[in-house]
Motif scaffolding. Structure first.
Motif, mmCIF file in Angstrom:
data_model
loop_
_atom_site.group_PDB
_atom_site.id
_atom_site.type_symbol
_atom_site.label_atom_id
_atom_site.label_comp_id
_atom_site.label_asym_id
_atom_site.label_seq_id
_atom_site.Cartn_x
_atom_site.Cartn_y
_atom_site.Cartn_z
ATOM 1 N N ILE A 33 -41.141 -33.396 86.448
ATOM 2 C CA ILE A 33 -41.142 -34.479 85.426
ATOM 3 C C ILE A 33 -42.399 -35.588 85.904
ATOM 4 O O ILE A 33 -43.007 -35.849 84.991
ATOM 5 C CB ILE A 33 -39.630 -35.311 85.473
ATOM 6 N N GLY A 34 -42.699 -35.514 87.066
ATOM 7 C CA GLY A 34 -43.745 -36.271 87.311
ATOM 8 C C GLY A 34 -45.089 -35.461 86.941
ATOM 9 O O GLY A 34 -45.878 -36.139 86.447
ATOM 10 N N THR A 35 -45.295 -34.220 87.002
ATOM 11 C CA THR A 35 -46.409 -33.660 86.569
ATOM 12 C C THR A 35 -46.504 -33.857 84.985
ATOM 13 O O THR A 35 -47.670 -34.222 84.566
ATOM 14 C CB THR A 35 -46.217 -32.070 86.860
ATOM 15 N N ILE A 36 -45.362 -33.757 84.086
ATOM 16 C CA ILE A 36 -45.729 -33.979 82.823
ATOM 17 C C ILE A 36 -45.873 -35.486 82.595
ATOM 18 O O ILE A 36 -46.774 -35.839 81.685
ATOM 19 C CB ILE A 36 -44.298 -33.777 82.174
ATOM 20 N N GLY A 37 -45.146 -36.424 83.424
ATOM 21 C CA GLY A 37 -45.364 -37.826 82.977
ATOM 22 C C GLY A 37 -46.803 -38.438 83.138
ATOM 23 O O GLY A 37 -47.129 -39.282 82.543
ATOM 24 N N GLN A 38 -47.229 -37.609 84.129
ATOM 25 C CA GLN A 38 -48.825 -38.095 84.748
ATOM 26 C C GLN A 38 -49.749 -37.375 83.963
ATOM 27 O O GLN A 38 -50.839 -37.454 84.447
ATOM 28 C CB GLN A 38 -48.758 -37.919 86.350
ATOM 29 N N LEU A 39 -49.648 -36.490 82.851
ATOM 30 C CA LEU A 39 -50.603 -35.935 82.382
ATOM 31 C C LEU A 39 -51.439 -37.108 81.962
ATOM 32 O O LEU A 39 -51.512 -38.136 81.311
ATOM 33 C CB LEU A 39 -50.319 -35.088 81.094
ATOM 34 N N SER A 40 -52.960 -36.488 81.986
ATOM 35 C CA SER A 40 -54.021 -37.564 81.571
ATOM 36 C C SER A 40 -54.966 -37.047 80.483
ATOM 37 O O SER A 40 -55.481 -37.782 79.836
ATOM 38 C CB SER A 40 -54.934 -37.899 82.811
ATOM 39 N N ALA A 41 -54.992 -35.855 80.313
ATOM 40 C CA ALA A 41 -56.076 -34.965 79.097
ATOM 41 C C ALA A 41 -55.354 -35.606 77.852
ATOM 42 O O ALA A 41 -54.137 -35.218 77.604
ATOM 43 C CB ALA A 41 -56.093 -33.592 79.424
#
Length: 365
Positions: free
Chosen positions: A326-334
């Protein structure tokens, strides 16, 4: 009478001391700080944690902290709804979560213990599987040693050797603030490489946190945090403006790799010492409470620590993995990936999200 030394006087340590005391153990908690306190931080207690607190006999005072009639979900930085949580169904199926100040939870747990259980200002330097603990006041021994000493656990070395914490790639600022208006929103806002969360507390204050991608150990200032979120939807700028910079907590976010075991000899690990995870599911403290109840139930039985290890390791690893994802998805920046993420979130039915939560929240003692 069986004896236990609990290293660490945080939520997991106090809960373990209480669970063991209720089962007739003589318990000593060794805490390195001079006093038990948590400043500027809240904690989400989901239904699984509340069942653990019920087993400890302190569920009622914690539930008294509940805030009713709130909405929940995820928004984007402009305030548009990305996902909605069906609070009524959540409450009916699992029980409503409670958000409390960590200091309040610590006080509830501490007050339930015999007065002389906790020894503060005692720094532990090593532990041994034979049940001995070396600390700043000497050496103590017990039938059970519980490592509840957090991410950089000293006790863990006796079980697994040196374990290096892993930086998640983002940093968090947390505060408890007062607003002139009543907040009825419980949830998060997701932007590009940044998130903001808020939850009303029973005393009218608001627990909030700001998370954004950053290099490890980047200093940053709270003025920069305010600037970063200045264009986000109401009441995010107002919450940050109301926060006292001197009372804000700033921590990089870490987890640890899966351990081969939570136990060795007379030692058992729990909480962050055993399975430090990112906070994206709000389950770190909840899992420590589960650990405490399960360990106390099994510790006195033949092969009890091995059974504790078999019961707790798979569950906590599953939750830690989900939280990291979830953190990986929530922190997407592109920008293209953020747009795709937001569109997918809008399409996911609330019923599907609740179903996915079941494996975590349906735990019973």
């Amino acid at each position: 009478m069986s004896t236990a030394i609990v290293v660490g006087g945080g939520i997991g340590g106090l809960a373990t001391a209480l669970a063991l005391t209720r089962r007739g153990w003589s318990v000593e908690v060794l805490e390195r700080t001079p006093e038990l306190t948590e400043v500027g931080s809240g904690i989400s207690l989901w239904s699984n944690a509340l069942r653990a607190l019920d087993a400890l006999g302190v569920g009622s005072p914690v539930r008294a902290q509940a805030v009713e009639d709130v909405s929940a979900g995820v928004r984007d930085a402009r305030g548009r709804r990305l996902a909605r949580t069906d609070v009524a169904t959540l409450r009916e199926r699992f029980g409503a979560p409670v958000v409390v100040h960590r200091a309040a939870l610590l006080e509830i747990l501490r007050a339930a213990l015999p007065e002389d259980t906790v020894r503060t200002g005692i720094a532990v330097s090593s532990a041994d599987p034979d049940g001995s603990v070396t600390h700043s006041a000497g050496v103590s021994t017990a039938d059970l040693v519980v490592g509840a000493d957090g991410l950089n656990s000293v006790v863990r070395r006796a079980v697994c050797g040196e374990v290096r914490a892993r930086y998640a790639g983002y940093t968090a600022w947390r505060a408890v603030v007062e607003l002139p208006e009543k907040l009825t929103e419980f949830g998060e806002t997701w932007g590009r490489g940044a998130r903001f969360g808020m939850a009303p507390l029973a005393d009218g204050r608001v627990y909030c946190f700001a998370v954004y991608n950053a290099p490890e150990h980047a200093p940053g200032t709270f003025a920069e945090v305010r600037d970063r979120f200045a264009g986000w939807h109401h009441p995010i700028p107002a919450l940050l403006a109301a926060a006292d910079p001197n009372a804000v907590l700033h921590n990089d976010i870490y987890d640890i790799p899966a351990l081969p075991s939570f136990t060795a000899g007379r030692i058992a690990l729990l909480g962050d010492a055993a399975h430090a995870m990112t906070p994206n599911l709000g389950q770190g403290g909840c899992q420590a409470l589960e650990d405490a109840v399960v360990l106390a139930r099994l510790a006195a039985e033949p092969d009890g620590l091995a059974r504790y290890d078999r019961e707790r390791r798979p569950r906590t690893r599953m939750i830690a993995t989900r939280s990291a994802r979830i953190g990986t998805i929530g922190q997407l920046s592109a920008a293209p990936l953020v747009a795709l993420r937001d569109n997918v979130l809008r399409l996911v039915p609330a019923s599907l999200s609740l179903r996915a939560m079941g494996e975590v929240l349906d735990w019973t003692c």
